[in-house]
Design a protein around this motif. Structure first.
Motif, PDB file in Angstrom:
ATOM      1  N   GLY A 162      -3.195 -16.895 -17.365  1.00 34.60           N
ATOM      2  CA  GLY A 162      -2.976 -18.353 -17.388  1.00 34.60           C
ATOM      3  C   GLY A 162      -1.625 -18.700 -18.151  1.00 34.60           C
ATOM      4  N   PRO A 163      -1.380 -20.046 -18.647  1.00 34.95           N
ATOM      5  CA  PRO A 163      -0.082 -20.309 -19.071  1.00 34.95           C
ATOM      6  C   PRO A 163       0.274 -19.754 -20.344  1.00 34.95           C
ATOM      7  CG  PRO A 163      -1.811 -22.055 -19.487  1.00 34.95           C
ATOM      8  CD  PRO A 163      -2.369 -21.077 -18.503  1.00 34.95           C
ATOM      9  N   VAL A 164      -0.758 -19.349 -21.323  1.00 32.90           N
ATOM     10  CA  VAL A 164      -0.247 -18.551 -22.486  1.00 32.90           C
ATOM     11  C   VAL A 164       0.210 -17.300 -22.399  1.00 32.90           C
ATOM     12  CG1 VAL A 164      -1.177 -17.668 -24.966  1.00 32.90           C
ATOM     13  CG2 VAL A 164      -1.984 -19.950 -23.857  1.00 32.90           C
ATOM     14  N   ILE A 165      -0.347 -16.508 -21.532  1.00 29.00           N
ATOM     15  CA  ILE A 165       0.426 -15.137 -21.276  1.00 29.00           C
ATOM     16  C   ILE A 165       1.450 -15.398 -20.430  1.00 29.00           C
ATOM     17  CG2 ILE A 165      -0.527 -12.899 -20.131  1.00 29.00           C
ATOM     18  CD1 ILE A 165      -3.210 -13.024 -21.414  1.00 29.00           C
ATOM     19  N   GLN A 166       1.371 -16.017 -19.377  1.00 34.49           N
ATOM     20  CA  GLN A 166       2.490 -16.061 -18.421  1.00 34.49           C
ATOM     21  C   GLN A 166       3.905 -16.400 -19.416  1.00 34.49           C
ATOM     22  OE1 GLN A 166       2.451 -18.378 -14.832  1.00 34.49           O
ATOM     23  NE2 GLN A 166       0.389 -17.634 -14.381  1.00 34.49           N
ATOM     24  N   ALA A 167       3.767 -17.385 -20.387  1.00 39.69           N
ATOM     25  CA  ALA A 167       4.801 -17.802 -21.198  1.00 39.69           C
ATOM     26  C   ALA A 167       5.296 -16.547 -22.187  1.00 39.69           C
ATOM     27  CB  ALA A 167       4.434 -18.749 -22.165  1.00 39.69           C
ATOM     28  N   ALA A 168       4.242 -15.809 -22.623  1.00 41.03           N
ATOM     29  CA  ALA A 168       4.702 -14.832 -23.229  1.00 41.03           C
ATOM     30  C   ALA A 168       5.392 -13.758 -22.685  1.00 41.03           C
ATOM     31  CB  ALA A 168       3.329 -13.969 -23.911  1.00 41.03           C
ATOM     32  N   TYR A 169       4.862 -13.501 -21.214  1.00 38.56           N
ATOM     33  CA  TYR A 169       5.674 -12.469 -20.522  1.00 38.56           C
ATOM     34  C   TYR A 169       7.095 -13.051 -20.122  1.00 38.56           C
ATOM     35  CZ  TYR A 169       1.638  -9.542 -19.007  1.00 38.56           C
ATOM     36  OH  TYR A 169       0.684  -8.870 -19.095  1.00 38.56           O
ATOM     37  N   ARG A 170       7.296 -14.392 -19.915  1.00 39.34           N
ATOM     38  CA  ARG A 170       8.573 -14.803 -19.933  1.00 39.34           C
ATOM     39  C   ARG A 170       9.465 -14.664 -20.957  1.00 39.34           C
ATOM     40  NH1 ARG A 170       5.728 -19.232 -17.295  1.00 39.34           N
ATOM     41  NH2 ARG A 170       5.816 -20.522 -19.262  1.00 39.34           N
ATOM     42  N   ARG A 171       8.842 -14.898 -22.087  1.00 34.49           N
ATOM     43  CA  ARG A 171       9.689 -14.683 -23.301  1.00 34.49           C
ATOM     44  C   ARG A 171      10.119 -13.217 -23.529  1.00 34.49           C
ATOM     45  NH1 ARG A 171       7.362 -16.254 -29.243  1.00 34.49           N
ATOM     46  NH2 ARG A 171       8.398 -14.866 -30.674  1.00 34.49           N
ATOM     47  N   ALA A 172       9.090 -11.974 -23.092  1.00 33.64           N
ATOM     48  CA  ALA A 172       9.470 -10.677 -22.916  1.00 33.64           C
ATOM     49  C   ALA A 172      10.441 -10.410 -22.105  1.00 33.64           C
ATOM     50  CB  ALA A 172       8.059  -9.934 -22.852  1.00 33.64           C
ATOM     51  N   LEU A 173      10.497 -11.167 -20.730  1.00 33.93           N
ATOM     52  CA  LEU A 173      11.331 -10.885 -19.807  1.00 33.93           C
ATOM     53  C   LEU A 173      12.930 -11.110 -20.315  1.00 33.93           C
ATOM     54  CD1 LEU A 173       9.530 -12.059 -16.786  1.00 33.93           C
ATOM     55  CD2 LEU A 173      10.204  -9.622 -17.031  1.00 33.93           C
ATOM     56  N   ARG A 174      12.863 -12.328 -21.010  1.00 31.43           N
ATOM     57  CA  ARG A 174      14.185 -12.817 -21.389  1.00 31.43           C
ATOM     58  C   ARG A 174      14.955 -11.881 -22.442  1.00 31.43           C
ATOM     59  NH1 ARG A 174      11.578 -17.973 -21.409  1.00 31.43           N
ATOM     60  NH2 ARG A 174      11.160 -17.868 -23.739  1.00 31.43           N
ATOM     61  N   ARG A 175      14.016 -11.113 -22.978  1.00 34.34           N
ATOM     62  CA  ARG A 175      14.597 -10.114 -24.202  1.00 34.34           C
ATOM     63  C   ARG A 175      15.015  -8.831 -23.466  1.00 34.34           C
ATOM     64  NH1 ARG A 175      12.931 -10.968 -29.258  1.00 34.34           N
ATOM     65  NH2 ARG A 175      13.702  -8.990 -29.583  1.00 34.34           N
ATOM     66  N   GLY A 176      14.631  -8.776 -22.107  1.00 32.28           N
ATOM     67  CA  GLY A 176      15.317  -7.714 -21.174  1.00 32.28           C
ATOM     68  C   GLY A 176      14.851  -6.192 -21.716  1.00 32.28           C
ATOM     69  N   ASN A 177      15.262  -5.342 -20.906  1.00 36.61           N
ATOM     70  CA  ASN A 177      14.792  -3.797 -21.143  1.00 36.61           C
ATOM     71  C   ASN A 177      13.190  -3.811 -20.964  1.00 36.61           C
ATOM     72  OD1 ASN A 177      17.442  -2.880 -21.233  1.00 36.61           O
ATOM     73  ND2 ASN A 177      17.548  -3.719 -23.318  1.00 36.61           N
ATOM     74  N   VAL A 178      12.599  -4.442 -20.124  1.00 35.38           N
ATOM     75  CA  VAL A 178      10.907  -4.501 -20.224  1.00 35.38           C
ATOM     76  C   VAL A 178      10.467  -3.411 -20.298  1.00 35.38           C
ATOM     77  CG1 VAL A 178       9.039  -5.423 -18.985  1.00 35.38           C
ATOM     78  CG2 VAL A 178      11.401  -6.839 -19.366  1.00 35.38           C
ATOM     79  N   LEU A 179      10.606  -2.406 -19.427  1.00 35.45           N
ATOM     80  CA  LEU A 179      10.141  -1.135 -19.191  1.00 35.45           C
ATOM     81  C   LEU A 179      10.009  -0.155 -20.656  1.00 35.45           C
ATOM     82  CD1 LEU A 179       8.214   0.893 -17.742  1.00 35.45           C
ATOM     83  CD2 LEU A 179      10.276   1.782 -16.548  1.00 35.45           C
ATOM     84  N   ASP A 180      11.325  -0.297 -20.834  1.00 32.30           N
ATOM     85  CA  ASP A 180      11.633   0.620 -22.189  1.00 32.30           C
ATOM     86  C   ASP A 180      10.960  -0.107 -23.212  1.00 32.30           C
ATOM     87  OD1 ASP A 180      13.422   2.311 -20.915  1.00 32.30           O
ATOM     88  OD2 ASP A 180      15.285   1.318 -21.450  1.00 32.30           O
ATOM     89  N   HIS A 181      10.743  -1.420 -23.463  1.00 36.78           N
ATOM     90  CA  HIS A 181      10.102  -2.121 -24.630  1.00 36.78           C
ATOM     91  C   HIS A 181       8.449  -1.701 -24.424  1.00 36.78           C
ATOM     92  CE1 HIS A 181      13.098  -4.369 -26.702  1.00 36.78           C
ATOM     93  NE2 HIS A 181      13.628  -4.856 -25.710  1.00 36.78           N
ATOM     94  N   THR A 182       8.138  -1.578 -23.218  1.00 37.69           N
ATOM     95  CA  THR A 182       6.710  -1.504 -22.972  1.00 37.69           C
ATOM     96  C   THR A 182       6.338   0.029 -23.497  1.00 37.69           C
ATOM     97  OG1 THR A 182       6.775  -2.941 -21.273  1.00 37.69           O
ATOM     98  CG2 THR A 182       4.757  -1.343 -21.319  1.00 37.69           C
ATOM     99  N   LEU A 183       7.243   1.178 -23.046  1.00 30.95           N
ATOM    100  CA  LEU A 183       7.072   2.204 -23.269  1.00 30.95           C
ATOM    101  C   LEU A 183       7.053   2.646 -24.781  1.00 30.95           C
ATOM    102  CD1 LEU A 183       9.254   4.176 -20.607  1.00 30.95           C
ATOM    103  CD2 LEU A 183       6.698   4.088 -20.558  1.00 30.95           C
ATOM    104  N   HIS A 184       7.850   2.179 -25.624  1.00 25.97           N
ATOM    105  CA  HIS A 184       8.093   2.302 -27.116  1.00 25.97           C
ATOM    106  C   HIS A 184       6.715   1.414 -27.698  1.00 25.97           C
ATOM    107  CE1 HIS A 184      12.038   3.932 -27.166  1.00 25.97           C
ATOM    108  NE2 HIS A 184      12.474   2.729 -26.606  1.00 25.97           N
TER     109      HIS A 184
END
Length: 248
Positions: free
Chosen positions: A41-63
């Protein structure tokens, strides 16, 4: 608890994970941000968009997984597209090396299920499987979907996207849970639409664990100071009924 990776700077995210663990979460589900999170839904989608804007998504997730797995057992929630893009074998090994206990691909295509499950097994990962009430009409469908899963089966409490806050059809969930248990010996976990501690307490007797997500993600996004108290409220509502994971 469900936590989308990359929502905050790493040192802030580590603090939030610590607080959530101390407040009573017994397992972390870390979300790999995706641009087309159609089941959310919109809350988690918005959180994902925010994370995507920060970049390096896979590296951030691994950390994030590395830190979370030092606190509680940790699984990764992802969509198939990132798995396919990075390669199932490569991504499974990365998450296993980071300390993940399993990875749940929520929209796993049937024609890719065997490859993914083989890659995850080779890396030592569990492969929980989301089993929606819609689209799995017959018991043979349930048996087929559950056959390659390991760890647990995820039975959404609502048929709506995550973040649903209306009433839940608990008799339908109870019936579906019993059908899953007849199809597989794996534990059954429920989330999606479990928007309050009171609802969590009502769902808990029907399943083996409850996942809470959108309420926590909303707090992480708008008022992180409330995360610890909110986690504690959900955890308290589930005692002694069931364990706490998190996503909703």
């Amino acid at each position: 608890m469900f936590v989308p990776a990359g929502l905050h700077p790493p040192h802030v995210e580590r603090l939030h994970l610590d607080q959530i663990a101390w407040a009573g979460a017994s397992l972390f589900e870390v979300g790999l941000a995706h641009h087309d999170a159609g089941l959310d839904g919109p809350v988690i989608q918005a959180a994902y968009r925010r994370a995507l804007r920060r970049g390096n998504v896979l590296d951030h997730t691994l950390h994030t997984v590395e830190h979370a797995s030092g606190l509680r057992p940790t699984v990764v929630m992802t969509y198939w597209e990132p798995v396919d893009r990075h390669g199932p074998e490569h991504l499974a090994r990365l998450f296993a090396d980071a300390g993940a206990a399993g990875v749940m691909v929520v929209d796993l295509p049937e024609d890719q299920a065997a490859r993914w499950q083989e890659a995850a097994k080779a890396a030592g990962l569990h492969t929980p499987r989301l089993v929606p009430r819609r689209g799995t009409g017959s018991d043979s469908d349930l048996t087929r979907v559950a056959a390659g899963a390991s760890g647990w089966l995820y039975a959404p409490a609502s048929t709506a996207p995550t973040g649903y806050s209306g009433p839940l059809d608990l008799p339908a969930l109870a019936d579906f849970t019993e059908r899953l248990r007849a199809a597989s010996p794996l534990p059954v976990v429920s989330g999606v639409g479990i928007s309050t501690p009171a609802l969590a307490a009502r769902v808990a007797p029907l399943v083996d664990a409850v996942v809470i997500g959108t309420p926590i993600v909303r707090a992480l996004t708008t008022d992180p100071d409330q995360v610890r108290a909110l986690t504690a409220a959900f955890a308290q509502a589930l005692i002694p009924n069931t364990a706490t994971e998190t996503r909703a």
